[in-house]
Design a protein around this motif. Structure first.
Motif, PDB file in Angstrom:
ATOM      1  N   GLU A  73       3.206  -4.036  67.459  1.00 43.95           N
ATOM      2  CA  GLU A  73       4.147  -4.579  66.473  1.00 43.95           C
ATOM      3  C   GLU A  73       3.362  -5.080  65.267  1.00 43.95           C
ATOM      4  O   GLU A  73       2.192  -5.424  65.390  1.00 43.95           O
ATOM      5  CB  GLU A  73       4.994  -5.705  67.077  1.00 43.95           C
ATOM      6  N   ALA A  74       4.011  -5.086  64.102  1.00 40.79           N
ATOM      7  CA  ALA A  74       3.352  -5.529  62.873  1.00 40.79           C
ATOM      8  C   ALA A  74       4.090  -6.737  62.322  1.00 40.79           C
ATOM      9  O   ALA A  74       5.255  -6.639  61.929  1.00 40.79           O
ATOM     10  CB  ALA A  74       3.329  -4.399  61.842  1.00 40.79           C
ATOM     11  N   GLY A  75       3.427  -7.875  62.307  1.00 40.78           N
ATOM     12  CA  GLY A  75       4.035  -9.082  61.738  1.00 40.78           C
ATOM     13  C   GLY A  75       5.121  -9.652  62.627  1.00 40.78           C
ATOM     14  O   GLY A  75       5.288  -9.255  63.778  1.00 40.78           O
ATOM     15  N   LYS A  76       5.860 -10.596  62.043  1.00 32.60           N
ATOM     16  CA  LYS A  76       6.882 -11.301  62.813  1.00 32.60           C
ATOM     17  C   LYS A  76       8.217 -10.576  62.738  1.00 32.60           C
ATOM     18  O   LYS A  76       8.532  -9.953  61.723  1.00 32.60           O
ATOM     19  CB  LYS A  76       7.066 -12.717  62.256  1.00 32.60           C
ATOM     20  N   ALA A  77       8.998 -10.693  63.792  1.00 25.35           N
ATOM     21  CA  ALA A  77      10.349 -10.138  63.803  1.00 25.35           C
ATOM     22  C   ALA A  77      11.232 -10.921  62.838  1.00 25.35           C
ATOM     23  O   ALA A  77      11.049 -12.128  62.654  1.00 25.35           O
ATOM     24  CB  ALA A  77      10.930 -10.202  65.210  1.00 25.35           C
ATOM     25  N   ASP A  81      21.563 -12.127  60.613  1.00 21.33           N
ATOM     26  CA  ASP A  81      22.845 -12.120  61.313  1.00 21.33           C
ATOM     27  C   ASP A  81      22.612 -11.722  62.774  1.00 21.33           C
ATOM     28  O   ASP A  81      21.879 -12.398  63.480  1.00 21.33           O
ATOM     29  CB  ASP A  81      23.819 -11.198  60.581  1.00 21.33           C
ATOM     30  N   ASN A  82      23.180 -10.614  63.201  1.00 23.05           N
ATOM     31  CA  ASN A  82      23.036 -10.244  64.616  1.00 23.05           C
ATOM     32  C   ASN A  82      22.019  -9.129  64.837  1.00 23.05           C
ATOM     33  O   ASN A  82      21.983  -8.527  65.898  1.00 23.05           O
ATOM     34  CB  ASN A  82      24.395  -9.845  65.198  1.00 23.05           C
ATOM     35  N   LYS A  83      21.207  -8.841  63.806  1.00 21.00           N
ATOM     36  CA  LYS A  83      20.209  -7.784  63.946  1.00 21.00           C
ATOM     37  C   LYS A  83      18.794  -8.354  63.839  1.00 21.00           C
ATOM     38  O   LYS A  83      18.508  -9.175  62.976  1.00 21.00           O
ATOM     39  CB  LYS A  83      20.389  -6.733  62.844  1.00 21.00           C
ATOM     40  N   VAL A  84      17.935  -7.883  64.723  1.00 18.69           N
ATOM     41  CA  VAL A  84      16.521  -8.274  64.700  1.00 18.69           C
ATOM     42  C   VAL A  84      15.697  -7.024  64.415  1.00 18.69           C
ATOM     43  O   VAL A  84      15.892  -5.986  65.054  1.00 18.69           O
ATOM     44  CB  VAL A  84      16.098  -8.886  66.051  1.00 18.69           C
ATOM     45  N   THR A  85      14.813  -7.133  63.416  1.00 16.47           N
ATOM     46  CA  THR A  85      13.979  -5.997  63.040  1.00 16.47           C
ATOM     47  C   THR A  85      12.510  -6.364  63.196  1.00 16.47           C
ATOM     48  O   THR A  85      12.087  -7.428  62.784  1.00 16.47           O
ATOM     49  CB  THR A  85      14.251  -5.593  61.571  1.00 16.47           C
ATOM     50  N   GLU A  86      11.766  -5.453  63.811  1.00 15.18           N
ATOM     51  CA  GLU A  86      10.317  -5.630  63.969  1.00 15.18           C
ATOM     52  C   GLU A  86       9.641  -4.353  63.503  1.00 15.18           C
ATOM     53  O   GLU A  86       9.967  -3.262  63.979  1.00 15.18           O
ATOM     54  CB  GLU A  86       9.978  -5.897  65.438  1.00 15.18           C
ATOM     55  N   ALA A  87       8.702  -4.480  62.563  1.00 10.37           N
ATOM     56  CA  ALA A  87       7.983  -3.309  62.064  1.00 10.37           C
ATOM     57  C   ALA A  87       6.973  -2.834  63.097  1.00 10.37           C
ATOM     58  O   ALA A  87       6.451  -3.620  63.881  1.00 10.37           O
ATOM     59  CB  ALA A  87       7.279  -3.635  60.758  1.00 10.37           C
ATOM     60  N   VAL A  88       6.715  -1.530  63.085  1.00 13.03           N
ATOM     61  CA  VAL A  88       5.729  -0.930  63.981  1.00 13.03           C
ATOM     62  C   VAL A  88       4.441  -0.720  63.201  1.00 13.03           C
ATOM     63  O   VAL A  88       4.462  -0.273  62.053  1.00 13.03           O
ATOM     64  CB  VAL A  88       6.241   0.416  64.538  1.00 13.03           C
ATOM     65  N   LYS A  89       3.314  -1.042  63.829  1.00 14.55           N
ATOM     66  CA  LYS A  89       2.012  -0.935  63.183  1.00 14.55           C
ATOM     67  C   LYS A  89       1.520   0.500  63.248  1.00 14.55           C
ATOM     68  O   LYS A  89       1.327   1.049  64.335  1.00 14.55           O
ATOM     69  CB  LYS A  89       1.045  -1.878  63.904  1.00 14.55           C
TER      70      LYS A  89
END
Ligand SMILES: [Cu+2]
Length: 180
Positions: A73-77, A81-89
């Motif tokens: 994972e890259a950085g913080k999630a 609202d009701n969506k959580v996004t996490e970037a991929v390294k």
């Protein structure tokens, strides 16, 4: 007497019905309703992980691990609202990955879970999807100035070399002491 009992019973029933109507809905934990990538999907390397919940969530945490326990994972999630996004390294090499997540429900209770997906058809060979590839891709996008981009790559490469050297040294020394 029996009429009084009946009246009392009716009153109790009415009170119970009123309570059921006015009580707030049983505050349940929220739940994960959808994921991208989908659970158990076999896909090309994803750029990000998007988790959708039944309710707005806070304090999201997402980890993306490969079969060897390497983190991707890259950085913080981010929770919107009701969506959580996490970037991929970088570009994920082929393999099986586990998404582990944790959020705080509107009722204040934390919930967590894990699921797996499989990456196939990746051009990112194992071992080259490390930290240096993500900034390199960003620099190629032209987002940051050329020299700034190269400075970052150099800096991150230096950190990787130092961290790798330290880790190797730690393993050597701890391995040696463990054997004696
Ligand atoms: Cu709860």
């Amino acid at each position: 007497m029996s009429r009084a009992v009946r009246r009392a019973a009716a009153g109790l029933a009415a009170a119970g019905a009123a309570l059921a109507l006015t009580a707030p809905p049983a505050s349940a934990h929220t739940s994960l309703t959808a994921t991208d990538p989908a659970a158990n999907a076999t896909i090309a390397p994803p750029a990000q992980i998007v988790l959708t919940y039944a309710d707005p969530v806070q304090l999201p945490q997402v980890v993306l691990t490969d079969a060897e326990g390497g983190r991707h994972e890259a950085g913080k999630a981010q929770a919107v609202d009701n969506k959580v996004t996490e970037a991929v390294k970088g570009t994920l090499p082929n393999g099986v990955y586990t998404v582990g997540w944790r959020v705080v429900s509107p009722d204040g209770h934390p919930i967590s879970g894990t699921y797996k997906f499989t990456v196939t058809g990746s051009t990112g060979a194992a071992g080259t999807g490390g930290p240096a590839s993500a900034p390199a891709a960003k620099a190629a996008d032209g987002g940051s100035g050329g020299s700034g981009g190269w400075l970052w790559i150099g800096l991150i490469a230096a950190v990787v070399v130092v961290a790798g050297g330290g880790f190797a040294w730690y393993r050597r020394t701890s391995g040696a002491s463990a054997q004696k």
